[in-house]
Design an enzyme around this catalytic site. Structure first.
Site, PDB file in Angstrom:
ATOM      1  N   ASP A 148       0.830  -1.205   0.000  1.00  0.00           N
ATOM      2  CA  ASP A 148       0.000   0.000   0.000  1.00  0.00           C
ATOM      3  C   ASP A 148       0.860   1.249   0.000  1.00  0.00           C
ATOM      4  OD1 ASP A 148      -2.068   1.790   0.242  1.00  0.00           O
ATOM      5  OD2 ASP A 148      -2.516   1.317   2.331  1.00  0.00           O
ATOM      6  N   ASP A 351      -2.206   6.365  -5.866  1.00  0.00           N
ATOM      7  CA  ASP A 351      -2.432   5.432  -4.761  1.00  0.00           C
ATOM      8  C   ASP A 351      -2.615   4.019  -5.294  1.00  0.00           C
ATOM      9  OD1 ASP A 351      -2.951   4.535  -2.151  1.00  0.00           O
ATOM     10  OD2 ASP A 351      -5.105   4.839  -2.393  1.00  0.00           O
TER      11      ASP A 351
END
Length: 473
Positions: A148, A351
């Site tokens: 992430d 992201d």
């Protein structure tokens, strides 16, 4: 036999012929022809995925198995799966927006009474959709972690799971079986502002051991001991890696063992391995659940000429995130008339965990209008959750869609793979995979659906992000 060289055409016929050929060539170069079947992920063939060549600092990327579904035109379960995916994605976006909002009060898992309340049905942490295998301990245990770029802290579930552990694919890590594990004490300099900056929560203390907590907007969380361990990536071994050994973990994390934080904080994996990898990493996300991607650490010097770079921006209110300067968009070869100020108001982050790209309302309206115009020959379908531009492709075997491009400073254009333009709930509900933010001041998010099959390079040390032709399938 006729000799073609002796055939003559009137000037207007030649002109029309040239115009027709030119139009067809231009149309084909600015559009994709894709099969309807390719829009539906299928995990059943993942075992047959070919192995990609890789170095010791390269990990294979796979989609989380719990995100696999097989849509059909008549399956209500399929619609539910896609709906849940979009709801989880929105939950993540809400958390990101709240973290960056000056008006929002950050939650602290040591100060809330809801810490032991199970996560709400249908909601999740939404930390990402792609997993990699990382070794923990001595001897090492290989664990599947969600990687992430939107978070900093690395944590895994640990025995004895004092409070609660969710079900995961691998055996839960037992630190007592590792020769290299130690706890971080409460009087350590790291058990303070540094840990808080990585987790957004004030550390606690239990029997002289530092306790971390990380909580999200939907009440998903992990709480446990702050520890030091040896981790292994391929042949690369890193002793004294700081991470969280979770003893109370609740949320829909799929079957993963935890999260690998690749943000910009000093406690992130990127920062802790900077001596070896030079503050640089890259990935290529697979477009299909049955395909394999790559997560590579370290930089290439020099980078291939095919890689286009844009500056990595810094903001004091979002050190965990990777900001870049989105300045425009194109549909079908035509650049949309969107003012640069539209994108600059809230800024943009890239992201790996957000699925659907979020755009300022004005930018999304321009994109939607141009896309619908280009797709006018196809019947509209029912909207799906946050997606309002959907089509009914019942009876079609192939479709033609316009190419979409994103422009970043200083003017580079990054194309979106055809499988990143649409997301399918069913044959009768195939939607444009972009969504608007609720407010012009909200941060824009370049999501992973639009990054598939690109080589995305994070050269953190040189403050730039690059995009090139993908090295994965």
């Amino acid at each position: 036999m006729n000799n073609l060289s002796t055939i003559s055409f009137p000037p207007f016929v030649l002109l029309m012929l040239c115009f027709t050929l030119s139009f067809q060539s231009s149309h084909q170069s600015h559009h994709h022809v894709i099969s309807i079947h390719s829009l539906f992920p299928n995990c059943s063939s993942s075992k047959g995925t070919k192995k990609l060549s890789q170095s010791p600092s390269t990990l294979e990327i796979h989609q989380r198995h719990d995100l696999c579904w097989q849509p059909t035109s008549s399956s209500s379960d399929t619609t539910k799966s896609t709906q849940q995916l979009l709801e989880e994605d929105q939950s993540r976006v809400d958390t990101i927006q709240a973290k960056l909002s000056k008006k929002s009060k950050k939650q602290d898992p040591f100060q809330t009474k809801k810490i032991t309340v199970p996560v709400q049905s249908g909601r999740s942490l939404g930390t990402g959709n792609y997993v990699v295998r990382v070794g923990f301990g001595t001897p090492k245990s290989d664990l599947s972690l969600i990687f992430d770029t939107g978070s900093d802290f690395t944590w895994i579930q640990c025995e004895p799971c004092v409070k609660a552990c969710y079900d995961q694919q691998d055996p839960v890590f037992n630190p007592s079986n590792s020769k290299s594990y130690t706890n971080v004490t409460c009087d350590s300099q790291l058990c303070g502002p540094k840990l808080r900056s990585a987790t957004s929560a004030t550390p606690g203390c239990a029997s002289s051991t530092c306790v971390y907590g990380i909580q999200y907007g939907d009440q998903s969380f992990s709480v446990g001991y702050f520890g030091v361990e040896t981790i292994t990536l391929g042949q690369d071994v890193f002793p004294n890696f700081y991470f969280g050994c979770g003893q109370n973990n609740q949320g829909l994390f799929g079957k993963s063992a935890g999260v690998l934080g690749l943000g910009r904080n000093s406690l992130s994996f990127v920062s802790q391995t900077a001596t070896k990898y030079g503050n640089a990493f890259s990935y290529c996300l697979p477009a299909a659940a049955s395909a394999t991607g790559l997560l590579k650490f370290g930089s290439s010097n020099p980078y291939p000429r095919t890689v286009k770079f844009t500056p990595m921006l810094s903001r004091s209110d979002g050190a965990s995130f990777y900001f870049l300067d989105l300045i425009g968009m194109s549909v079908g070869g035509y650049k949309l008339g969107i003012s640069g100020s539209v994108f600059a108001t809230g800024g943009t982050i890239i992201d790996s965990g957000t699925v659907i790209t979020r755009l300022p309302p004005a930018a999304y309206e321009a994109l939607r209008g141009a896309f619908r115009k280009a797709m006018a020959k196809y019947p509209l379908g029912k909207p799906a959750s946050i997606l309002d531009t959907c089509y009914d492709f019942t009876g079609y075997s192939t479709i033609t869609i316009p190419k979409i491009g994103l422009f970043f400073r200083p003017g580079i254009e990054v194309g979106v793979d055809p499988l990143g333009v649409l997301i399918a709930a069913s044959v009768s509900q195939v939607c444009l995979a972009f969504a608007p933010n609720g407010d012009p001041g909200d941060v824009g998010i370049y999501g992973n659906k639009q990054q598939v099959k690109l080589d995305v390079i994070y050269d953190v040390g040189n403050s730039k992000i690059g995009f090139g032709p993908g090295s994965c399938n």
